[in-house]
Design a protein around this motif. Sequence first.
Motif, PDB file in Angstrom:
ATOM      1  N   SER A   1       0.875  -1.157   0.000  1.00  0.00           N
ATOM      2  CA  SER A   1       0.000   0.000   0.000  1.00  0.00           C
ATOM      3  C   SER A   1       0.916   1.212   0.000  1.00  0.00           C
ATOM      4  O   SER A   1       1.751   1.364   0.891  1.00  0.00           O
ATOM      5  CB  SER A   1      -0.890  -0.002   1.246  1.00  0.00           C
ATOM      6  N   VAL A   2       0.771   2.067  -0.998  1.00  0.00           N
ATOM      7  CA  VAL A   2       1.657   3.215  -1.163  1.00  0.00           C
ATOM      8  C   VAL A   2       0.844   4.492  -1.090  1.00  0.00           C
ATOM      9  O   VAL A   2      -0.203   4.608  -1.728  1.00  0.00           O
ATOM     10  CB  VAL A   2       2.401   3.143  -2.518  1.00  0.00           C
ATOM     11  N   VAL A   3       1.325   5.453  -0.306  1.00  0.00           N
ATOM     12  CA  VAL A   3       0.724   6.782  -0.245  1.00  0.00           C
ATOM     13  C   VAL A   3       1.657   7.718  -0.993  1.00  0.00           C
ATOM     14  O   VAL A   3       2.859   7.760  -0.720  1.00  0.00           O
ATOM     15  CB  VAL A   3       0.553   7.271   1.209  1.00  0.00           C
ATOM     16  N   ALA A   4       1.098   8.431  -1.960  1.00  0.00           N
ATOM     17  CA  ALA A   4       1.900   9.360  -2.757  1.00  0.00           C
ATOM     18  C   ALA A   4       1.232  10.723  -2.750  1.00  0.00           C
ATOM     19  O   ALA A   4       0.013  10.837  -2.609  1.00  0.00           O
ATOM     20  CB  ALA A   4       2.046   8.847  -4.190  1.00  0.00           C
ATOM     21  N   THR A   5       2.024  11.752  -2.903  1.00  0.00           N
ATOM     22  CA  THR A   5       1.486  13.098  -3.033  1.00  0.00           C
ATOM     23  C   THR A   5       1.440  13.464  -4.501  1.00  0.00           C
ATOM     24  O   THR A   5       2.313  13.061  -5.275  1.00  0.00           O
ATOM     25  CB  THR A   5       2.338  14.125  -2.246  1.00  0.00           C
ATOM     26  N   LEU A   6       0.405  14.158  -4.888  1.00  0.00           N
ATOM     27  CA  LEU A   6       0.254  14.596  -6.275  1.00  0.00           C
ATOM     28  C   LEU A   6       0.672  16.052  -6.381  1.00  0.00           C
ATOM     29  O   LEU A   6       0.332  16.866  -5.528  1.00  0.00           O
ATOM     30  CB  LEU A   6      -1.200  14.445  -6.726  1.00  0.00           C
ATOM     31  N   GLU A   7       1.396  16.374  -7.410  1.00  0.00           N
ATOM     32  CA  GLU A   7       1.775  17.767  -7.656  1.00  0.00           C
ATOM     33  C   GLU A   7       0.531  18.548  -8.066  1.00  0.00           C
ATOM     34  O   GLU A   7      -0.388  18.007  -8.668  1.00  0.00           O
ATOM     35  CB  GLU A   7       2.808  17.842  -8.783  1.00  0.00           C
ATOM     36  N   SER A   8       0.513  19.823  -7.751  1.00  0.00           N
ATOM     37  CA  SER A   8      -0.623  20.644  -8.175  1.00  0.00           C
ATOM     38  C   SER A   8      -0.422  21.060  -9.630  1.00  0.00           C
ATOM     39  O   SER A   8       0.686  21.034 -10.152  1.00  0.00           O
ATOM     40  CB  SER A   8      -0.746  21.872  -7.273  1.00  0.00           C
ATOM     41  N   GLY A   9      -1.501  21.445 -10.260  1.00  0.00           N
ATOM     42  CA  GLY A   9      -1.421  21.883 -11.649  1.00  0.00           C
ATOM     43  C   GLY A   9      -1.532  20.730 -12.626  1.00  0.00           C
ATOM     44  O   GLY A   9      -1.905  19.613 -12.273  1.00  0.00           O
TER      45      GLY A   9
ATOM     46  N   PRO B   1      -7.974  15.817   9.867  1.00  0.00           N
ATOM     47  CA  PRO B   1      -8.598  16.662   8.839  1.00  0.00           C
ATOM     48  C   PRO B   1      -8.368  16.105   7.442  1.00  0.00           C
ATOM     49  O   PRO B   1      -7.544  16.596   6.688  1.00  0.00           O
ATOM     50  CB  PRO B   1      -7.898  18.009   9.028  1.00  0.00           C
ATOM     51  N   ALA B   2      -9.070  15.034   7.130  1.00  0.00           N
ATOM     52  CA  ALA B   2      -8.900  14.392   5.828  1.00  0.00           C
ATOM     53  C   ALA B   2     -10.257  14.164   5.185  1.00  0.00           C
ATOM     54  O   ALA B   2     -11.235  13.852   5.865  1.00  0.00           O
ATOM     55  CB  ALA B   2      -8.163  13.067   5.986  1.00  0.00           C
ATOM     56  N   GLU B   3     -10.292  14.324   3.889  1.00  0.00           N
ATOM     57  CA  GLU B   3     -11.501  14.089   3.104  1.00  0.00           C
ATOM     58  C   GLU B   3     -11.196  12.946   2.146  1.00  0.00           C
ATOM     59  O   GLU B   3     -10.187  12.965   1.449  1.00  0.00           O
ATOM     60  CB  GLU B   3     -11.848  15.357   2.333  1.00  0.00           C
ATOM     61  N   ILE B   4     -12.061  11.928   2.115  1.00  0.00           N
ATOM     62  CA  ILE B   4     -11.827  10.721   1.323  1.00  0.00           C
ATOM     63  C   ILE B   4     -12.599  10.800   0.011  1.00  0.00           C
ATOM     64  O   ILE B   4     -13.789  11.116  -0.004  1.00  0.00           O
ATOM     65  CB  ILE B   4     -12.263   9.453   2.098  1.00  0.00           C
ATOM     66  N   LEU B   5     -11.915  10.501  -1.072  1.00  0.00           N
ATOM     67  CA  LEU B   5     -12.527  10.453  -2.398  1.00  0.00           C
ATOM     68  C   LEU B   5     -12.016   9.203  -3.091  1.00  0.00           C
ATOM     69  O   LEU B   5     -10.813   8.953  -3.130  1.00  0.00           O
ATOM     70  CB  LEU B   5     -12.144  11.698  -3.206  1.00  0.00           C
TER      71      LEU B   5
ATOM     72  N   PRO C   1      -7.698  23.896   4.116  1.00  0.00           N
ATOM     73  CA  PRO C   1      -8.663  22.875   3.671  1.00  0.00           C
ATOM     74  C   PRO C   1      -8.207  21.493   4.136  1.00  0.00           C
ATOM     75  O   PRO C   1      -7.011  21.257   4.337  1.00  0.00           O
ATOM     76  CB  PRO C   1      -8.622  22.967   2.148  1.00  0.00           C
ATOM     77  N   ASP C   2      -9.166  20.588   4.311  1.00  0.00           N
ATOM     78  CA  ASP C   2      -8.814  19.217   4.693  1.00  0.00           C
ATOM     79  C   ASP C   2      -7.873  18.605   3.667  1.00  0.00           C
ATOM     80  O   ASP C   2      -7.887  18.968   2.486  1.00  0.00           O
ATOM     81  CB  ASP C   2     -10.067  18.342   4.796  1.00  0.00           C
ATOM     82  N   VAL C   3      -7.064  17.645   4.112  1.00  0.00           N
ATOM     83  CA  VAL C   3      -6.187  16.901   3.216  1.00  0.00           C
ATOM     84  C   VAL C   3      -7.078  16.017   2.355  1.00  0.00           C
ATOM     85  O   VAL C   3      -7.905  15.253   2.881  1.00  0.00           O
ATOM     86  CB  VAL C   3      -5.182  16.037   4.014  1.00  0.00           C
ATOM     87  N   LEU C   4      -6.957  16.124   1.048  1.00  0.00           N
ATOM     88  CA  LEU C   4      -7.769  15.320   0.139  1.00  0.00           C
ATOM     89  C   LEU C   4      -7.045  14.009  -0.136  1.00  0.00           C
ATOM     90  O   LEU C   4      -5.927  13.998  -0.650  1.00  0.00           O
ATOM     91  CB  LEU C   4      -8.020  16.067  -1.170  1.00  0.00           C
ATOM     92  N   VAL C   5      -7.682  12.910   0.241  1.00  0.00           N
ATOM     93  CA  VAL C   5      -7.123  11.578   0.045  1.00  0.00           C
ATOM     94  C   VAL C   5      -7.898  10.926  -1.090  1.00  0.00           C
ATOM     95  O   VAL C   5      -9.103  10.686  -0.969  1.00  0.00           O
ATOM     96  CB  VAL C   5      -7.231  10.724   1.327  1.00  0.00           C
ATOM     97  N   VAL C   6      -7.225  10.651  -2.202  1.00  0.00           N
ATOM     98  CA  VAL C   6      -7.865  10.037  -3.359  1.00  0.00           C
ATOM     99  C   VAL C   6      -7.442   8.575  -3.397  1.00  0.00           C
ATOM    100  O   VAL C   6      -6.260   8.268  -3.500  1.00  0.00           O
ATOM    101  CB  VAL C   6      -7.469  10.744  -4.671  1.00  0.00           C
ATOM    102  N   LEU C   7      -8.415   7.686  -3.291  1.00  0.00           N
ATOM    103  CA  LEU C   7      -8.162   6.247  -3.294  1.00  0.00           C
ATOM    104  C   LEU C   7      -8.392   5.673  -4.682  1.00  0.00           C
ATOM    105  O   LEU C   7      -9.272   6.126  -5.403  1.00  0.00           O
ATOM    106  CB  LEU C   7      -9.106   5.541  -2.315  1.00  0.00           C
ATOM    107  N   ASP C   8      -7.608   4.660  -5.033  1.00  0.00           N
ATOM    108  CA  ASP C   8      -7.885   3.921  -6.260  1.00  0.00           C
ATOM    109  C   ASP C   8      -9.238   3.243  -6.126  1.00  0.00           C
ATOM    110  O   ASP C   8      -9.697   2.959  -5.011  1.00  0.00           O
ATOM    111  CB  ASP C   8      -6.827   2.846  -6.507  1.00  0.00           C
ATOM    112  N   ALA C   9      -9.861   2.954  -7.251  1.00  0.00           N
ATOM    113  CA  ALA C   9     -11.119   2.217  -7.241  1.00  0.00           C
ATOM    114  C   ALA C   9     -10.886   0.859  -6.580  1.00  0.00           C
ATOM    115  O   ALA C   9      -9.833   0.257  -6.730  1.00  0.00           O
ATOM    116  CB  ALA C   9     -11.636   2.031  -8.660  1.00  0.00           C
ATOM    117  N   GLY C  10     -11.849   0.395  -5.828  1.00  0.00           N
ATOM    118  CA  GLY C  10     -11.745  -0.911  -5.196  1.00  0.00           C
ATOM    119  C   GLY C  10     -11.570  -0.835  -3.689  1.00  0.00           C
ATOM    120  O   GLY C  10     -11.797  -1.815  -2.989  1.00  0.00           O
TER     121      GLY C  10
END
Length: 138
Positions: A8-16, A84-88, A61-70
């Motif tokens: 399980s890997v957590v990565a940060t996404l660059e903005s833009g 302070p996290a929001e799950i998507l 703003p809350d930390v946006l956590v984007v999960l892979d499908a599944g």
Amino acid sequence: MMPDWRYSVVATLESGHTSWTAALDSVRLEPGVDVTAVTTEQIRDVVEWLMAASQWKPGDPDVLVVLDAGYDAPRIAHLLAGPPAEILESASFGSRDAPPTPPRFYDPKSGRPPKHGGEFVFGDPITWGVERAMRPPR
């Protein structure tokens, strides 16, 4: 990496407009482990680390956590209550969930016929098509 060793890997996404990422954490998933529980603790640790490093402060703003499908996004959101996290969860459009494919027609200049329907854009209701329920993954 070893075959059949899941991580399980957590990565940060660059903005833009970029696809660059940076790995923040990696956890080996032992056989038979509750993946949702491990993922939740991993997300909690990363969010707390961001707070300790002053990368997130009250009022941000809350930390946006984007999960892979599944992933079980509702359960992760429930278990993660507190930080302070929001799950998507990203939508998975497989062949059974994709918009209908347009009818085939022969055009020697257009290349391979489309495999799925038109593009889906969250901010453009015209691309949404007919409302229908998504089937859960098998």
